[in-house]
Design an enzyme around this catalytic site. Structure first.
Site, PDB file in Angstrom:
ATOM      1  N   HIS A  73       0.841  -1.190   0.000  1.00 44.59           N
ATOM      2  CA  HIS A  73       0.000   0.000   0.000  1.00 44.59           C
ATOM      3  C   HIS A  73       0.879   1.245   0.000  1.00 44.59           C
ATOM      4  O   HIS A  73       1.834   1.340   0.776  1.00 44.59           O
ATOM      5  CB  HIS A  73      -0.901   0.024   1.232  1.00 44.59           C
ATOM      6  CG  HIS A  73      -2.065  -0.908   1.119  1.00 44.59           C
ATOM      7  ND1 HIS A  73      -3.072  -0.939   2.062  1.00 44.59           N
ATOM      8  CD2 HIS A  73      -2.395  -1.831   0.186  1.00 44.59           C
ATOM      9  CE1 HIS A  73      -3.970  -1.854   1.711  1.00 44.59           C
ATOM     10  NE2 HIS A  73      -3.564  -2.408   0.583  1.00 44.59           N
ATOM     11  N   TYR A 200      -9.392   5.345   7.384  1.00 42.96           N
ATOM     12  CA  TYR A 200      -9.575   5.766   8.770  1.00 42.96           C
ATOM     13  C   TYR A 200     -10.687   6.809   8.779  1.00 42.96           C
ATOM     14  O   TYR A 200     -10.516   7.904   8.219  1.00 42.96           O
ATOM     15  CB  TYR A 200      -8.293   6.373   9.333  1.00 42.96           C
ATOM     16  CG  TYR A 200      -7.183   5.380   9.596  1.00 42.96           C
ATOM     17  CD1 TYR A 200      -6.914   4.946  10.890  1.00 42.96           C
ATOM     18  CD2 TYR A 200      -6.395   4.885   8.561  1.00 42.96           C
ATOM     19  CE1 TYR A 200      -5.893   4.038  11.153  1.00 42.96           C
ATOM     20  CE2 TYR A 200      -5.376   3.985   8.802  1.00 42.96           C
ATOM     21  CZ  TYR A 200      -5.125   3.566  10.101  1.00 42.96           C
ATOM     22  OH  TYR A 200      -4.122   2.671  10.351  1.00 42.96           O
ATOM     23  N   PRO A 291      -4.049   0.064  18.592  1.00 39.19           N
ATOM     24  CA  PRO A 291      -3.776  -0.354  17.214  1.00 39.19           C
ATOM     25  C   PRO A 291      -3.967   0.726  16.166  1.00 39.19           C
ATOM     26  O   PRO A 291      -3.706   0.476  14.984  1.00 39.19           O
ATOM     27  CB  PRO A 291      -4.768  -1.503  17.005  1.00 39.19           C
ATOM     28  CG  PRO A 291      -5.879  -1.242  17.968  1.00 39.19           C
ATOM     29  CD  PRO A 291      -5.243  -0.595  19.160  1.00 39.19           C
ATOM     30  N   LYS A 295       1.308  -0.166  15.183  1.00 41.04           N
ATOM     31  CA  LYS A 295       2.692  -0.222  15.635  1.00 41.04           C
ATOM     32  C   LYS A 295       3.045  -1.453  16.473  1.00 41.04           C
ATOM     33  O   LYS A 295       4.232  -1.697  16.709  1.00 41.04           O
ATOM     34  CB  LYS A 295       3.015   1.037  16.461  1.00 41.04           C
ATOM     35  CG  LYS A 295       3.035   2.311  15.647  1.00 41.04           C
ATOM     36  CD  LYS A 295       4.146   2.284  14.617  1.00 41.04           C
ATOM     37  CE  LYS A 295       4.015   3.399  13.623  1.00 41.04           C
ATOM     38  NZ  LYS A 295       4.108   2.937  12.245  1.00 41.04           N
ATOM     39  N   TYR A 382       4.004   6.657  10.141  1.00 42.09           N
ATOM     40  CA  TYR A 382       3.174   5.501   9.792  1.00 42.09           C
ATOM     41  C   TYR A 382       4.007   4.426   9.096  1.00 42.09           C
ATOM     42  O   TYR A 382       3.857   3.237   9.365  1.00 42.09           O
ATOM     43  CB  TYR A 382       2.025   5.952   8.893  1.00 42.09           C
ATOM     44  CG  TYR A 382       0.888   4.961   8.783  1.00 42.09           C
ATOM     45  CD1 TYR A 382      -0.217   5.051   9.611  1.00 42.09           C
ATOM     46  CD2 TYR A 382       0.916   3.933   7.842  1.00 42.09           C
ATOM     47  CE1 TYR A 382      -1.279   4.159   9.506  1.00 42.09           C
ATOM     48  CE2 TYR A 382      -0.126   3.033   7.729  1.00 42.09           C
ATOM     49  CZ  TYR A 382      -1.218   3.153   8.568  1.00 42.09           C
ATOM     50  OH  TYR A 382      -2.261   2.252   8.457  1.00 42.09           O
TER      51      TYR A 382
END
Length: 388
Positions: A73, A200, A291, A295, A382
């Site tokens: 991704h 998200y 979550p 990580k 990220y």
């Protein structure tokens, strides 16, 4: 009494990867695990890998199935106020993330350990450690046949998770904790993902996340009250809430059979120090993150990427300097990831009855999606910040 160089407690990603990396350098180890092999290979956990995690697995010769089956991704979507915005990680930081389930990593590691003739003892009980301040700490347990075992080690690595014995064996531990007033309800659904990359979603009813397990299996999450019970959530109610929180004109959320569902509490936890004598902690034995920032698994791999060369230099080459530096070096990475996970969590989860916080969250989301420096900061964290 038996003898090995490194006794490893826990056959999760941290313990198994540590054993694998040590073996590549000629350092022997024994891995013990309370649960069965079947349980370890089937328990559902994280599935998003940082750029550095993938590089570590490839360098260790563990990426055969990962490269064949994973999905790369190049960004994520942030959705709020009825709009969906894409953050392009390739453009922002020239890095990507990879979708490959933790269960598959565990399978790969177990297969590699057994193929190399390494010792893995599953379904053990009564694990205990002693003599941690001496030159030969001892790992004791009862194996699956009921036989008592005692192994003298040069070093013991505690990779046995949040509820394991290892952290409790560290005296004068300082625990830092933040418990969040909500949980995540997660499902695995047998339906093709409705998105090409993770979504998200910030919504007045609560946060939602659309993740991807495989091209045919979706992983989705809902923010729910901390005291909710899974029995209160029928499949119909779950899909109804997912549909509402992800709704956008012209976009459709596919529905399918729910294979698994569970509610997970949300907390941040860091334990310090990550070493006592000849006991070293790694992974969830030392830290837990919510979550939201993906990580947990990546921190475990990051710990091991520091700990393995430290133990190799000490036990094979006689140089303890990296082992002495490990706790501070690991905690620097842990606190960076803990902050990022906390920041993502605070930005994306509305609090009922708190419109002030909601407006702050919307302001932060607008900033991240309209400011390149802000988007770059998110993308850098990220995809993974290298250990300092």
């Amino acid at each position: 009494m038996e003898r090995t160089q490194v006794g490893i407690i826990g056959a999760g990603p941290a313990g198994l990867l540590l054993s694998h990396l040590l073996a590549l350098a000629g350092v022997e180890s024994v891995v013990v695990e309370l649960r069965s092999r079947e349980h370890c290979e089937q328990r559902q956990r994280a599935g998003l890998l940082e750029h550095g995690t993938v590089a570590t697995l490839r360098a260790a010769g563990l990426a055969g199935r990962l490269d064949a089956q994973s999905v790369e991704h190049g960004g994520i979507y942030l959705q709020y106020a009825g709009e969906r915005h894409h953050l392009d990680f390739r453009d922002l930081v020239d890095r990507t993330v990879t979708i490959y389930a933790q269960t598959e990593i565990v399978k790969d590691l177990i297969a590699a350990r057994l193929a190399a003739g390494q010792r893995l003892d599953f379904s053990v009980s009564a694990t205990a450690v002693s003599d941690l301040d001496g030159p030969r700490p001892v790992l004791r347990y009862v194996d699956a046949s009921g036989a008592a075992r005692a192994i003298a080690c040069d070093v013991i690595a505690g990779c046995d998770g949040f509820h394991g014995i290892s952290r409790a064996a560290v005296p004068d531990v300082v625990a830092y904790e933040r418990v969040y007033p909500f949980s995540w309800l997660g499902i695995i659904a047998d339906v093709a993902p409705s998105t090409d990359e993770l979504i998200y979603a910030h919504h007045p009813d609560g946060f939602a996340l659309h993740s991807i397990r495989t091209p045919h299996v979706s992983r989705l999450y809902l923010q729910v009250p901390a005291d909710d019970a899974i029995e209160a959530w029928s499949d119909e109610r779950i899909w109804e809430n997912l549909q509402r929180r992800f709704a956008l004109p012209g976009w459709t959320l596919r529905e399918g059979p729910v294979r698994e569902k569970a509610i997970t509490p949300m907390r941040s936890f860091v334990s310090s120090p990550m070493r006592h004598g000849r006991l070293f902690l790694a992974g969830d034995a030392a830290h837990i993150v919510p979550p939201t920032g993906a990580k947990g698994l990546n921190l475990a791999v990051s710990d091991v990427a520091l700990l393995a060369p430290a133990l190799i230099a000490w036990l094979r080459d006689g140089d303890p300097s990296l082992a002495d530096a490990y706790p501070a070096a690991a905690l620097r990475r842990v606190w960076r990831a803990t902050h990022f996970s906390w920041w993502m969590t605070r930005m994306l989860h509305p609090l009922p009855g708190d419109p002030f916080t909601t407006q702050l969250q919307l302001a932060q989301l607008r900033y991240v999606t309209t400011s390149r420096p802000a988007a770059t900061t998110l993308a850098e964290n990220y995809t993974g910040v290298a250990p300092a």
